[in-house]
Design a protein around this motif. Sequence first.
Motif, short mmCIF file in Angstrom:
data_model
loop_
_atom_site.label_atom_id
_atom_site.label_comp_id
_atom_site.label_asym_id
_atom_site.label_seq_id
_atom_site.Cartn_x
_atom_site.Cartn_y
_atom_site.Cartn_z
N LYS A 43 0.71 -1.23 -0.10
CA LYS A 43 0.06 -0.04 -0.07
C LYS A 43 0.84 1.07 -0.09
N GLU A 44 0.18 2.41 -0.25
CA GLU A 44 1.10 3.54 -0.34
C GLU A 44 1.01 4.11 0.99
N ARG A 45 1.99 4.98 1.16
CA ARG A 45 2.30 5.80 2.48
C ARG A 45 1.18 6.51 2.86
N SER A 46 0.52 6.51 4.11
CA SER A 46 -0.70 7.33 4.47
C SER A 46 -0.54 8.00 5.71
N PHE A 47 -1.06 9.17 5.79
CA PHE A 47 -1.18 10.26 6.80
C PHE A 47 -1.74 9.41 8.23
N VAL A 48 -1.15 9.65 9.30
CA VAL A 48 -1.73 9.02 10.55
C VAL A 48 -2.02 10.46 11.42
N ALA A 49 -0.91 11.07 11.69
CA ALA A 49 -1.20 12.23 12.69
C ALA A 49 -0.09 13.18 12.36
N ALA A 50 -0.28 14.53 12.88
CA ALA A 50 0.62 15.65 12.88
C ALA A 50 0.50 16.57 13.86
N TYR A 63 -7.61 6.90 12.91
CA TYR A 63 -6.86 6.86 14.40
C TYR A 63 -7.29 7.89 15.32
N ARG A 64 -8.12 8.75 15.03
CA ARG A 64 -8.59 9.79 16.07
C ARG A 64 -9.38 8.93 17.12
N GLY A 65 -8.70 9.41 18.52
CA GLY A 65 -9.54 8.52 19.45
C GLY A 65 -8.59 7.45 19.91
N ARG A 66 -7.86 7.08 19.09
CA ARG A 66 -7.14 5.50 19.40
C ARG A 66 -5.53 6.08 19.47
N PHE A 67 -5.21 7.10 18.77
CA PHE A 67 -3.73 7.59 18.63
C PHE A 67 -3.57 8.79 19.32
N THR A 68 -2.40 9.15 19.97
CA THR A 68 -2.22 10.54 20.33
C THR A 68 -0.97 10.83 20.09
N ILE A 69 -0.71 12.08 19.12
CA ILE A 69 0.48 12.60 18.92
C ILE A 69 1.04 13.61 19.82
N SER A 70 2.16 13.77 20.05
CA SER A 70 2.57 14.95 21.06
C SER A 70 4.11 15.04 20.87
N ARG A 71 4.68 16.16 21.55
CA ARG A 71 5.92 16.35 21.19
C ARG A 71 6.54 16.99 22.46
N ASP A 72 7.82 16.76 22.58
CA ASP A 72 8.59 17.55 23.65
C ASP A 72 9.61 18.24 23.24
N ASN A 73 9.63 19.55 23.03
CA ASN A 73 10.84 20.37 22.15
C ASN A 73 12.06 20.32 23.15
N ALA A 74 11.81 20.15 24.45
CA ALA A 74 12.84 20.28 25.32
C ALA A 74 13.88 19.23 25.23
N VAL A 75 13.51 17.91 24.51
CA VAL A 75 14.40 16.81 24.20
C VAL A 75 14.40 16.66 22.71
N ASN A 76 13.62 17.63 21.85
CA ASN A 76 13.53 17.29 20.43
C ASN A 76 13.03 16.23 20.11
N THR A 77 12.01 15.70 20.48
CA THR A 77 11.35 14.39 20.44
C THR A 77 9.89 14.50 20.07
N GLY A 78 9.44 13.74 19.19
CA GLY A 78 8.14 13.49 19.10
C GLY A 78 7.64 12.24 19.21
N TYR A 79 6.20 12.08 19.51
CA TYR A 79 5.77 10.83 20.22
C TYR A 79 4.52 10.45 19.59
N LEU A 80 4.06 9.32 19.18
CA LEU A 80 2.74 8.71 18.75
C LEU A 80 2.31 7.74 19.82
N GLN A 81 1.57 7.82 20.66
CA GLN A 81 0.90 6.89 21.56
C GLN A 81 -0.17 6.05 20.81
N MET A 82 -0.10 4.84 20.55
CA MET A 82 -1.15 3.95 19.92
C MET A 82 -1.66 2.87 20.87
N ASN A 83 -3.16 3.43 20.82
CA ASN A 83 -3.97 2.54 21.98
C ASN A 83 -4.82 1.59 21.03
#
Length: 122
Positions: A43-50, A63-83
């Motif tokens: 399959k083609e690459r598809s958008f999840v969250a931003a 993915y709305r309601g199941r996944f949560t995107i976040s970021r911590d600029n202090a450590v230059n890191t992004g996250y994707l919590q997948m439930n």
Amino acid sequence: QVQLVESGGGLVQAGGSLRLSCAASGRTVKWLSMGWFRQAPGKERSFVAAINWSGTTYYANSYRGRFTISRDNAVNTGYLQMNSLKPEDTAVYYCAATSGGTPAVAGSYDYWGQGTQVTVSS
């Protein structure tokens, strides 16, 4: 230049959770938008969250309601919590960063990680 490295993928049973991380180096991503995309076999690459620089989030409807995107600029890191993961969530997940453009469009992103495999067993 920005280098992105994803981690946190793996094998999980249906209904389980994973937290993906995207560590950035080379320059601060504080003023960049960060996104997550996925590519399933055949399959083609598809958008999840931003998430943009101000913290505004965007999700694909699947993915709305199941996944949560976040970021911590202090450590230059992004996250994707997948439930509540499902077997159909199995894919390679990619982190990306951009200085602008449409968050859900892969072509908007200037920098990409190498991807991390997520496998959800039934």
